[in-house]
Design a protein around this motif. Structure first.
Motif, PDB file in Angstrom:
ATOM      1  N   ASP A 128       0.844  -1.190   0.000  1.00  0.00           N
ATOM      2  CA  ASP A 128       0.000   0.000   0.000  1.00  0.00           C
ATOM      3  C   ASP A 128       0.883   1.244   0.000  1.00  0.00           C
ATOM      4  O   ASP A 128       1.837   1.320   0.771  1.00  0.00           O
ATOM      5  CB  ASP A 128      -0.881   0.031   1.261  1.00  0.00           C
ATOM      6  N   VAL A 129       0.550   2.171  -0.865  1.00  0.00           N
ATOM      7  CA  VAL A 129       1.345   3.401  -0.949  1.00  0.00           C
ATOM      8  C   VAL A 129       0.408   4.605  -0.956  1.00  0.00           C
ATOM      9  O   VAL A 129      -0.795   4.461  -1.171  1.00  0.00           O
ATOM     10  CB  VAL A 129       2.200   3.445  -2.235  1.00  0.00           C
ATOM     11  N   THR A 130       0.985   5.779  -0.731  1.00  0.00           N
ATOM     12  CA  THR A 130       0.250   7.022  -0.923  1.00  0.00           C
ATOM     13  C   THR A 130       0.721   7.616  -2.247  1.00  0.00           C
ATOM     14  O   THR A 130       1.928   7.768  -2.459  1.00  0.00           O
ATOM     15  CB  THR A 130       0.560   8.015   0.217  1.00  0.00           C
ATOM     16  N   VAL A 131      -0.226   7.886  -3.131  1.00  0.00           N
ATOM     17  CA  VAL A 131       0.131   8.457  -4.434  1.00  0.00           C
ATOM     18  C   VAL A 131       0.058   9.978  -4.337  1.00  0.00           C
ATOM     19  O   VAL A 131      -0.942  10.535  -3.894  1.00  0.00           O
ATOM     20  CB  VAL A 131      -0.815   7.946  -5.536  1.00  0.00           C
ATOM     21  N   LEU A 132       1.147  10.637  -4.726  1.00  0.00           N
ATOM     22  CA  LEU A 132       1.198  12.092  -4.667  1.00  0.00           C
ATOM     23  C   LEU A 132       1.399  12.672  -6.055  1.00  0.00           C
ATOM     24  O   LEU A 132       2.071  12.060  -6.889  1.00  0.00           O
ATOM     25  CB  LEU A 132       2.375  12.551  -3.791  1.00  0.00           C
TER      26      LEU A 132
ATOM     27  N   MET B  75       4.704  16.035  -3.945  1.00  0.00           N
ATOM     28  CA  MET B  75       5.997  15.370  -3.731  1.00  0.00           C
ATOM     29  C   MET B  75       7.085  16.409  -3.473  1.00  0.00           C
ATOM     30  O   MET B  75       7.929  16.235  -2.591  1.00  0.00           O
ATOM     31  CB  MET B  75       6.337  14.528  -4.968  1.00  0.00           C
ATOM     32  N   ALA B  76       7.042  17.474  -4.238  1.00  0.00           N
ATOM     33  CA  ALA B  76       8.043  18.539  -4.084  1.00  0.00           C
ATOM     34  C   ALA B  76       7.979  19.120  -2.674  1.00  0.00           C
ATOM     35  O   ALA B  76       9.011  19.326  -2.026  1.00  0.00           O
ATOM     36  CB  ALA B  76       7.795  19.632  -5.123  1.00  0.00           C
ATOM     37  N   ASN B  77       6.779  19.349  -2.177  1.00  0.00           N
ATOM     38  CA  ASN B  77       6.622  19.904  -0.831  1.00  0.00           C
ATOM     39  C   ASN B  77       7.132  18.945   0.231  1.00  0.00           C
ATOM     40  O   ASN B  77       7.782  19.347   1.194  1.00  0.00           O
ATOM     41  CB  ASN B  77       5.152  20.242  -0.562  1.00  0.00           C
ATOM     42  N   LEU B  78       6.806  17.676   0.048  1.00  0.00           N
ATOM     43  CA  LEU B  78       7.256  16.654   1.000  1.00  0.00           C
ATOM     44  C   LEU B  78       8.790  16.611   1.052  1.00  0.00           C
ATOM     45  O   LEU B  78       9.392  16.526   2.129  1.00  0.00           O
ATOM     46  CB  LEU B  78       6.700  15.290   0.580  1.00  0.00           C
TER      47      LEU B  78
END
Lengths: 111, 132, 99
Positions: free
Chosen positions: B110-114, B119-122
């Motif tokens: 299970d993953v979180t799709v961004l 993604m850049a913010n993370l």
């Protein structure tokens, strides 16, 4: 690589005595490796060793101790999934000794 | 020894945000496996660990690998052990999946799709970023 | 000529260069990370499909299996095993590996 002879067949181990080929493992070899570790195998020892082999089969790694403890707790109950119980069975560390007897590589995370 | 490392955990050390960025396909190079092993080691230090899969790194998580023919370990199964190591933050970049015709249903965990901006913010809020 | 590509088309330009310089009737064998290019839905799929007009495209089965990609192979791409790899090499006058 050093070779050891068990029940008339020879097997390769690494310089620390870990079995090189997982597929070579059998009960005789486990017995030999346990002897080398000065562990006298009981049903409780086998339960942990077999648990480790199943864990490896499922995840392709030997777990770190705290991961092993947690996983055993989940499957076999909290009375077995704790450091005291596991260190009594394997005084030099369940990760090191039980993995070695189970024929697994050294746990990932070992330095 | 991991037994020793386990004794070191739980200290009063500072918890930092660590991000491991995976951008390589599995098997063709050693990067994917090395990256995974480093993450498993890092788990002993009780840090705030995230794993990111972008570009060809999304191929690391494909279901149904069978590595018998090329005689290497199928370490895709090991991603399923991450949960037991308390590494639960797995992120996949949507654009990377789209470019490869993949969806979440194709992945082994299970993953979180961004999206790329998320993604850049993370990435921008991490203390340490380690890239493979 | 047999062209062999082993790098992912979404990471390196080896496949692109190979397809640009392979002459009509040549064989292209995708191995290792290059096999992803032979699968459906990816950005390289269109390149491979276009190339199939002039070239024979092969992909190595064990590498597809290892990557969980065997069920996604593009129509028209021929999957070969190691024996097939050897046959391709022996049938041709020269090999070019696009490292």
């Amino acid at each position: 690589m050093p070779m050891v002879e068990v029940a008339g067949k020879s097997f390769e181990v690494d310089e620390e005595g870990y079995l090189t080929n997982l597929a070579d493992w059998n009960q005789d070899i486990a017995g030999y490796l346990a002897q080398e570790e000065k562990v006298e195998m009981t049903d409780s020892h086998w339960e942990v060793v077999n648990f480790l082999r199943e864990y490896y089969d499922e995840y392709q790694i030997a777990p770190a101790v705290r991961v092993l403890t947690k996983a055993i707790s989940k499957k076999l109950g909290a009375d077995k999934g704790n450091n005291k119980y596991l260190y009594e069975l394997f005084p030099y560390g369940p990760a090191k000794q039980a993995c070695k007897i189970a024929g697994l590589p050294k746990p990932t995370g070992c330095i | 020894m991991s037994d020793m490392m386990d004794d070191m955990e739980g200290g009063e050390g500072v918890v930092k945000k660590f991000m491991f960025v995976n951008r390589k396909a599995p098997h063709g190079t050693i990067y994917a496996l090395e990256g995974l092993e480093v993450v498993l080691v890092s788990a002993a230090f009780d840090q705030d660990v995230s794993m990111v899969f972008a570009d060809d790194g999304v191929y690391e998580l494909i279901k149904g690998m069978n590595t018998k023919g090329i005689e290497v370990k199928d370490f895709s199964k090991t991603y399923r052990a991450l949960d037991g190591y308390d590494i639960e933050k797995l992120y996949v970049e949507k654009a990377s999946m789209d470019a490869r015709g993949l969806t979440e249903a194709d992945l082994i965990v299970d993953v979180t799709v961004l999206d790329s901006a998320e993604m850049a913010n993370l990435m921008a809020e991490q203390d340490v970023v380690i890239s493979y | 000529m047999l062209h062999i590509v082993n790098k992912s088309a979404t990471e390196r330009n080896s496949l692109e260069s190979c397809l640009r310089m392979a002459t009509k009737g040549s064989a292209v064998l995708l191995i290792e990370d290059a096999v992803y290019a032979a699968t459906k839905g990816g950005v390289a799929a269109a390149q491979i499909q276009a190339a199939m007009a002039d070239l024979q495209i092969y992909a190595l089965g064990p590498d597809l299996d290892a990557r969980g990609m065997s069920a996604r192979v593009l129509d028209g791409v021929k999957v070969v095993d190691y024996g097939g790899f050897v046959d391709l090499v022996t049938e041709t006058n020269a090999c070019q590996s696009w490292l």
